[in-house]
Design a protein around this motif. Structure first.
Motif, PDB file in Angstrom:
ATOM      1  N   GLN A   6      -0.022  34.137  43.661  1.00  0.00           N
ATOM      2  CA  GLN A   6      -1.350  34.098  44.271  1.00  0.00           C
ATOM      3  C   GLN A   6      -1.850  32.658  44.447  1.00  0.00           C
ATOM      4  OE1 GLN A   6      -2.820  37.281  45.199  1.00  0.00           O
ATOM      5  NE2 GLN A   6      -0.670  37.649  44.876  1.00  0.00           N
ATOM      6  N   LEU A   7      -1.081  31.829  45.118  1.00  0.00           N
ATOM      7  CA  LEU A   7      -1.424  30.431  45.323  1.00  0.00           C
ATOM      8  C   LEU A   7      -1.800  30.199  46.780  1.00  0.00           C
ATOM      9  CD1 LEU A   7       1.393  28.741  43.209  1.00  0.00           C
ATOM     10  CD2 LEU A   7      -0.928  29.315  42.519  1.00  0.00           C
ATOM     11  N   TYR A   8      -2.958  30.672  47.163  1.00  0.00           N
ATOM     12  CA  TYR A   8      -3.404  30.477  48.541  1.00  0.00           C
ATOM     13  C   TYR A   8      -3.663  29.000  48.800  1.00  0.00           C
ATOM     14  CZ  TYR A   8      -4.346  35.521  48.796  1.00  0.00           C
ATOM     15  OH  TYR A   8      -4.242  36.886  48.791  1.00  0.00           O
ATOM     16  N   SER A   9      -3.151  28.482  49.895  1.00  0.00           N
ATOM     17  CA  SER A   9      -3.385  27.087  50.253  1.00  0.00           C
ATOM     18  C   SER A   9      -4.832  26.899  50.693  1.00  0.00           C
ATOM     19  CB  SER A   9      -2.443  26.670  51.392  1.00  0.00           C
ATOM     20  OG  SER A   9      -1.090  26.798  50.998  1.00  0.00           O
ATOM     21  N   PRO A  10      -5.489  25.841  50.212  1.00  0.00           N
ATOM     22  CA  PRO A  10      -6.878  25.597  50.615  1.00  0.00           C
ATOM     23  C   PRO A  10      -6.994  25.385  52.123  1.00  0.00           C
ATOM     24  CG  PRO A  10      -6.268  24.238  48.727  1.00  0.00           C
ATOM     25  CD  PRO A  10      -5.002  24.849  49.253  1.00  0.00           C
ATOM     26  N   VAL A  11      -8.116  25.815  52.681  1.00  0.00           N
ATOM     27  CA  VAL A  11      -8.375  25.704  54.115  1.00  0.00           C
ATOM     28  C   VAL A  11      -9.644  24.887  54.324  1.00  0.00           C
ATOM     29  CG1 VAL A  11      -8.862  26.963  56.252  1.00  0.00           C
ATOM     30  CG2 VAL A  11      -7.257  27.913  54.572  1.00  0.00           C
ATOM     31  N   THR A  12      -9.573  23.890  55.205  1.00  0.00           N
ATOM     32  CA  THR A  12     -10.726  23.049  55.526  1.00  0.00           C
ATOM     33  C   THR A  12     -11.059  23.152  57.001  1.00  0.00           C
ATOM     34  OG1 THR A  12     -10.179  21.456  53.777  1.00  0.00           O
ATOM     35  CG2 THR A  12     -11.637  20.695  55.538  1.00  0.00           C
ATOM     36  N   GLU A  13     -12.327  23.349  57.298  1.00  0.00           N
ATOM     37  CA  GLU A  13     -12.795  23.343  58.682  1.00  0.00           C
ATOM     38  C   GLU A  13     -13.493  22.013  58.921  1.00  0.00           C
ATOM     39  OE1 GLU A  13     -14.923  26.442  61.804  1.00  0.00           O
ATOM     40  OE2 GLU A  13     -15.247  26.667  59.645  1.00  0.00           O
ATOM     41  N   HIS A  14     -12.908  21.144  59.753  1.00  0.00           N
ATOM     42  CA  HIS A  14     -13.429  19.810  59.969  1.00  0.00           C
ATOM     43  C   HIS A  14     -14.582  19.816  60.971  1.00  0.00           C
ATOM     44  CE1 HIS A  14     -10.277  17.849  57.622  1.00  0.00           C
ATOM     45  NE2 HIS A  14      -9.414  18.678  58.196  1.00  0.00           N
ATOM     46  N   ALA A  15     -15.337  18.733  60.983  1.00  0.00           N
ATOM     47  CA  ALA A  15     -16.520  18.635  61.840  1.00  0.00           C
ATOM     48  C   ALA A  15     -16.172  18.762  63.321  1.00  0.00           C
ATOM     49  CB  ALA A  15     -17.241  17.313  61.585  1.00  0.00           C
ATOM     50  N   ASP A  16     -14.958  18.343  63.693  1.00  0.00           N
ATOM     51  CA  ASP A  16     -14.559  18.427  65.092  1.00  0.00           C
ATOM     52  C   ASP A  16     -14.037  19.807  65.478  1.00  0.00           C
ATOM     53  OD1 ASP A  16     -12.133  18.496  63.809  1.00  0.00           O
ATOM     54  OD2 ASP A  16     -11.305  16.701  64.762  1.00  0.00           O
ATOM     55  N   GLY A  17     -14.105  20.765  64.530  1.00  0.00           N
ATOM     56  CA  GLY A  17     -13.654  22.120  64.797  1.00  0.00           C
ATOM     57  C   GLY A  17     -12.216  22.394  64.412  1.00  0.00           C
ATOM     58  N   ARG A  18     -11.500  21.339  64.070  1.00  0.00           N
ATOM     59  CA  ARG A  18     -10.100  21.516  63.682  1.00  0.00           C
ATOM     60  C   ARG A  18     -10.025  22.173  62.306  1.00  0.00           C
ATOM     61  NH1 ARG A  18      -6.660  18.140  60.805  1.00  0.00           N
ATOM     62  NH2 ARG A  18      -8.355  16.598  60.766  1.00  0.00           N
ATOM     63  N   VAL A  19      -9.130  23.129  62.167  1.00  0.00           N
ATOM     64  CA  VAL A  19      -8.927  23.818  60.891  1.00  0.00           C
ATOM     65  C   VAL A  19      -7.604  23.356  60.301  1.00  0.00           C
ATOM     66  CG1 VAL A  19      -8.572  26.041  59.761  1.00  0.00           C
ATOM     67  CG2 VAL A  19     -10.316  25.806  61.554  1.00  0.00           C
ATOM     68  N   GLU A  20      -7.647  22.923  59.059  1.00  0.00           N
ATOM     69  CA  GLU A  20      -6.457  22.403  58.386  1.00  0.00           C
ATOM     70  C   GLU A  20      -6.157  23.238  57.154  1.00  0.00           C
ATOM     71  OE1 GLU A  20      -4.796  18.240  56.360  1.00  0.00           O
ATOM     72  OE2 GLU A  20      -6.879  18.403  57.055  1.00  0.00           O
ATOM     73  N   VAL A  21      -4.907  23.655  57.020  1.00  0.00           N
ATOM     74  CA  VAL A  21      -4.421  24.340  55.823  1.00  0.00           C
ATOM     75  C   VAL A  21      -3.662  23.322  54.988  1.00  0.00           C
ATOM     76  CG1 VAL A  21      -2.998  26.210  54.931  1.00  0.00           C
ATOM     77  CG2 VAL A  21      -4.270  26.525  57.061  1.00  0.00           C
ATOM     78  N   TYR A 119      -8.122  47.221  57.321  1.00  0.00           N
ATOM     79  CA  TYR A 119      -7.822  45.834  56.974  1.00  0.00           C
ATOM     80  C   TYR A 119      -8.827  44.889  57.639  1.00  0.00           C
ATOM     81  CZ  TYR A 119      -3.561  45.911  54.209  1.00  0.00           C
ATOM     82  OH  TYR A 119      -2.662  46.037  53.177  1.00  0.00           O
ATOM     83  N   ALA A 120      -9.090  43.776  56.962  1.00  0.00           N
ATOM     84  CA  ALA A 120      -9.888  42.677  57.500  1.00  0.00           C
ATOM     85  C   ALA A 120      -9.054  41.414  57.394  1.00  0.00           C
ATOM     86  CB  ALA A 120     -11.194  42.530  56.725  1.00  0.00           C
ATOM     87  N   CYS A 121      -9.302  40.448  58.265  1.00  0.00           N
ATOM     88  CA  CYS A 121      -8.502  39.221  58.233  1.00  0.00           C
ATOM     89  C   CYS A 121      -9.171  38.159  57.368  1.00  0.00           C
ATOM     90  CB  CYS A 121      -8.263  38.688  59.640  1.00  0.00           C
ATOM     91  SG  CYS A 121      -9.740  38.199  60.548  1.00  0.00           S
ATOM     92  N   ALA A 122      -8.333  37.315  56.765  1.00  0.00           N
ATOM     93  CA  ALA A 122      -8.823  36.225  55.920  1.00  0.00           C
ATOM     94  C   ALA A 122      -7.969  34.996  56.171  1.00  0.00           C
ATOM     95  CB  ALA A 122      -8.749  36.620  54.451  1.00  0.00           C
ATOM     96  N   PRO A 123      -8.560  33.794  56.153  1.00  0.00           N
ATOM     97  CA  PRO A 123      -7.778  32.573  56.367  1.00  0.00           C
ATOM     98  C   PRO A 123      -6.912  32.214  55.171  1.00  0.00           C
ATOM     99  CG  PRO A 123     -10.055  32.016  55.880  1.00  0.00           C
ATOM    100  CD  PRO A 123     -10.006  33.509  56.018  1.00  0.00           C
ATOM    101  N   GLY A 124      -7.266  32.736  54.005  1.00  0.00           N
ATOM    102  CA  GLY A 124      -6.556  32.422  52.771  1.00  0.00           C
ATOM    103  C   GLY A 124      -7.265  33.109  51.620  1.00  0.00           C
ATOM    104  N   LEU A 125      -7.609  32.342  50.606  1.00  0.00           N
ATOM    105  CA  LEU A 125      -8.268  32.890  49.425  1.00  0.00           C
ATOM    106  C   LEU A 125      -9.624  33.490  49.772  1.00  0.00           C
ATOM    107  CD1 LEU A 125      -8.218  33.180  46.310  1.00  0.00           C
ATOM    108  CD2 LEU A 125      -9.402  30.970  46.214  1.00  0.00           C
ATOM    109  N   VAL A 126      -9.888  34.680  49.254  1.00  0.00           N
ATOM    110  CA  VAL A 126     -11.190  35.326  49.352  1.00  0.00           C
ATOM    111  C   VAL A 126     -11.787  35.328  47.952  1.00  0.00           C
ATOM    112  CG1 VAL A 126     -12.402  37.475  49.916  1.00  0.00           C
ATOM    113  CG2 VAL A 126     -10.412  36.764  51.260  1.00  0.00           C
TER     114      VAL A 126
END
Length: 301
Positions: A6-21, A119-126
């Motif tokens: 259960q090691l979900y990679s952290p997800v960051t949503e940047h100010a420019d809209g880019r999403v980084e895992v 089912y619902a979708c998730a980017p990673g850890l909930v």
């Protein structure tokens, strides 16, 4: 290494809209810029999703479908030998495609007529309480990405293979589905973090890593085992203990490796009588009662 840790990679949503895992340095895709970009794209779709609207459709590539095909093909014969018949019957009823990644909306459409789950979708850890609270409403939060194609039988984090081959097939069983829902309802009933942790620990050793006797043989019913190529071979060699709520709540475990201690139900009826009743009755005083029971057991030995 527990293939579905259960090691979900952290997800960051940047100010420019880019999403980084943020993949760890030991992740198979860490140095693969295309894979990292793809993970960000899939995570962005989940972040943009609003509950109540259609789940984003992911246009899976041929390479991603091949990962699913390989995992499905390799897990199937292991399931036939080592999975509990309740899971096998549910898997047959759900009848997921083996040659391509199913959309989460498709999983819901197949699952809902069987047990009422979606089912619902998730980017990673909930968040823990959000995840379990949704279980109480018969909604399972799932990632949509796949493991790196260089290692189709290994992942350091839960991907859609774990979430669907493991959990959706399990949730197609009315009896397993009721147990999972009971865990979710229990989470809505308790207020303290200690009680929430006990619920999560018992869920871990049952619906994630549970084993059960069937006609004298040890079989797996936990989604964490059933979605892991390596764990399917390893689980029968671990320390097997009888169902014991106090022990399940107190035994230390490492989520990054194969589970060295497993708890075995002698039947589905016993699983419901022990784990199911616990989920139905757990309250904020349960951790204190469990600690007292644990202390009495230690004193008696």
């Amino acid at each position: 290494m527990f293939d579905e840790g259960q090691l979900y990679s952290p997800v960051t949503e940047h100010a420019d809209g880019r999403v980084e895992v943020h993949l760890g340095a030991d992740h198979p895709g860490f140095t693969d810029a295309a894979y990292r970009g793809r993970r960000g794209e899939i995570a962005a779709a989940a972040l943009a999703w609003t509950p109540g609207t259609p789940i984003p459709v992911i246009d899976y590539t041929d390479a991603e479908n091949e990962v699913w095909r390989i995992a499905s093909a390799e897990l199937a014969p292991k399931h036939a030998v080592r999975a509990h018949s309740e899971y096998l019957a549910a898997k047959a009823a759900l009848d997921l495609p083996a040659d391509r990644v199913p959309q989460l909306s498709e999983v819901s459409a197949r699952l809902q007529p069987l047990t009422g789950w979606t089912y619902a979708c998730a980017p990673g850890l909930v968040a823990l309480r959000e995840f379990y609270g949704s279980l109480g409403a018969r909604v399972f939060h799932s990632t949509q990405y796949l493991r790196h194609p260089s290692q189709p039988l290994y992942t350091p984090e839960p991907d859609i293979i774990h979430e669907v081959i493991g959990h959706a097939n399990q949730l197609a069983s009315p009896r397993f589905a009721r147990l999972t829902e009971a865990a979710g309802r229990a989470s809505l009933r308790v207020q303290t973090d200690a009680a929430m942790k006990v619920i999560a620990d018992v869920f871990w050793f049952s619906m994630e890593f549970g084993v059960m006797r069937e006609q004298g043989e040890l079989k797996a019913y936990g989604a964490g085992i059933l979605s892991s190529y390596g764990e399917m071979d390893a689980f029968s060699h671990m320390e097997i203990r009888p169902l014991d709520i106090a022990a399940m709540a107190r035994v230390d475990y490492d989520i990054t490796t194969y589970q060295s201690t497993l708890f075995c139900a002698e039947s589905l009826d016993e699983l419901e009588d022990v784990v199911g009743v616990f989920f139905e009755t757990v309250d904020d005083d349960s951790p204190d009662r469990i600690d007292a029971a644990w202390a009495r057991d230690l004193a008696s030995h």
